[in-house]
Design a protein around this motif. Sequence first.
Motif, PDB file in Angstrom:
ATOM      1  N   MET A  77      -8.711  -5.531   3.349  1.00  0.00           N
ATOM      2  CA  MET A  77      -7.196  -5.303   2.848  1.00  0.00           C
ATOM      3  C   MET A  77      -6.452  -5.153   2.190  1.00  0.00           C
ATOM      4  N   HIS A  78      -7.064  -7.038   2.042  1.00  0.00           N
ATOM      5  CA  HIS A  78      -5.167  -7.638   1.685  1.00  0.00           C
ATOM      6  C   HIS A  78      -5.370  -8.300   0.645  1.00  0.00           C
ATOM      7  N   TRP A 103      -6.564  -1.723  -6.329  1.00  0.00           N
ATOM      8  CA  TRP A 103      -5.791  -0.897  -5.677  1.00  0.00           C
ATOM      9  C   TRP A 103      -4.475  -1.490  -5.274  1.00  0.00           C
ATOM     10  N   ARG A 104      -3.025  -1.118  -4.394  1.00  0.00           N
ATOM     11  CA  ARG A 104      -2.002  -1.607  -3.963  1.00  0.00           C
ATOM     12  C   ARG A 104      -2.919  -2.520  -2.619  1.00  0.00           C
ATOM     13  N   LYS A 105      -2.571  -3.591  -1.989  1.00  0.00           N
ATOM     14  CA  LYS A 105      -3.049  -3.903  -0.513  1.00  0.00           C
ATOM     15  C   LYS A 105      -1.609  -3.940   0.532  1.00  0.00           C
ATOM     16  N   PHE A 106      -2.702  -4.241   0.922  1.00  0.00           N
ATOM     17  CA  PHE A 106      -1.535  -3.955   2.315  1.00  0.00           C
ATOM     18  C   PHE A 106      -0.874  -5.189   2.842  1.00  0.00           C
ATOM     19  N   ASP A 122       5.880  -3.405  -6.796  1.00  0.00           N
ATOM     20  CA  ASP A 122       5.733  -4.020  -5.875  1.00  0.00           C
ATOM     21  C   ASP A 122       7.707  -3.890  -5.658  1.00  0.00           C
ATOM     22  N   GLY A 158       0.615  -1.237  -0.002  1.00  0.00           N
ATOM     23  CA  GLY A 158       0.190  -0.284  -0.344  1.00  0.00           C
ATOM     24  C   GLY A 158       1.000   1.475   0.426  1.00  0.00           C
ATOM     25  N   ASP A 159      -0.117   2.287   0.337  1.00  0.00           N
ATOM     26  CA  ASP A 159       1.045   3.816   0.599  1.00  0.00           C
ATOM     27  C   ASP A 159       0.811   4.621   1.647  1.00  0.00           C
ATOM     28  N   ASN A 160       0.355   3.850   2.754  1.00  0.00           N
ATOM     29  CA  ASN A 160       0.314   4.409   4.542  1.00  0.00           C
ATOM     30  C   ASN A 160       1.773   4.171   4.896  1.00  0.00           C
TER      31      ASN A 160
END
Length: 495
Positions: A291-292, A302-305, A338, A82-84
């Motif tokens: 979320m994953h 969207w890119r996942k965590f 990634d 992700g981006d967090n």
Amino acid sequence: MKQYSKITKYALMATLAFSMSCNDQLDLQPISQETADNAYSTASQIEAALTGVYESFQSSQYYAWDHIIFQDTRSDNTYAGGDNTEIFEFDNIDVNTTNSRVMSAWSSIYNAISKANLVIERAPLVSEGISDERKQQIVGEALFLRAYHYYNLVKYFGGVPLHTEFISSTDPSETRKSRNTVAEVYAQIINDLNEAANYLPDTYGSDDSVNKARATKGAVNALLTKVYAQMPNPDYNAVLTHANAVINSPAGYTLLSNYDELFDGNHQNNSESILEVQYLGGTEGNWAPQMHLPPSLSGDTWRKFTTPSQDLVNAFDNEGDVVRKNAAILFETVSWVDEYWGNTPGSSIPFAYKWRNAGSWASDDNEYIFRLADIILLKAEAQNELGQISDAATTVNQIRARVELPDLTAAETASQDAMRAAILKERRLELAMESKRWDDLVRYGVVVQTMNNITDIDLRTGQPVNYGMTENDILLPIPQNEINRNPNLTQNPGY
């Protein structure tokens, strides 16, 4: 958004409509604006208050999702993805004192403790429409829940303030407590659990969607198994005693023969489950799987965590552990870049796969709090630490047989140290992405060494990642907001 659980259906024991706010502020205002003197004085009211304690599992961001970040992302099992930026802090083992996820966990867990304290105090005073046995059960359930919450606090923060009474005052002498010692917190946890064991049944009947949703003797013994192992000076005789109490419980816990069924969403509240967080989907759903899960299952792009790490995938492959790898990880080609799995679009990367139904942020996938395999492996750990190496190997082999792996080798069982390493490896493969890894590394005293020996390569630069972990990084920081509010709190070393 509001979320409820099956506990709402079964724990109320009355036709009371009761809802809780999803934020982390205490939301137990007296029903119908009753005064504090007569609030929670009837059976339906105290059952509703108990439901509010259980509801903390669904409404807390920590219990819904961040427990994975605190345990697996902070360890060698997953990357932040992700981006967090705040999740990156956990991944990099460089958590800031102002990290909002740390503050959220602290506040929501204490919020749950406050709810439990209210129930513990008020339940014995209820006189209308309730038996003495049920009142004791309610107290036992609340004691268990309070103990579980303090267990999480002491693992992450060390010594924390102990609040064992419901606080209705704003007097600083009551609200601004200093930190208790780690030993004092563990002593309180053990006292609560021992008392709870006197009040709780093995089961509440034949419906496992009730038995796996509420505190039972099995849940108490499972938590005591973990507490006696995780405390700074483990008591492995007690670990063995309580693990055996779970394994031999009249509740009849047994391993599922098919490992994958633990996570396929079609075997909730199964025979291996001891306690689960319950979700019904829809407005009472679990948002964490979204979320994953990969695009094919989540329906978004969207890119996942929490992307599984190279190190974890290698651990499965090196062991030839196909069954558990396929149950825990799903590879899929993605459109994004990634930095660990492919520095170009179109790379195949792994996704966490143990909760598989995204449900558009409203999944009906439950989450395990305790399951039997975890306790069996803690039994093996206790046997090994007590010098019963051969017995420990037999116990571990029981877990390996289910996933079609051979018995441990002669080298792995040759000494206590070798056996210790084999058990730690087995726990990683069995419990990957179930919020156990950080605790295991800390308990085994190898977390600093493990994290600093990882050979992750950032594909953007071609350079190895330097985690630079120290002993001070084992504990999380006390949230700076809490220190600002309570000058009696001291910060953990290194922050």
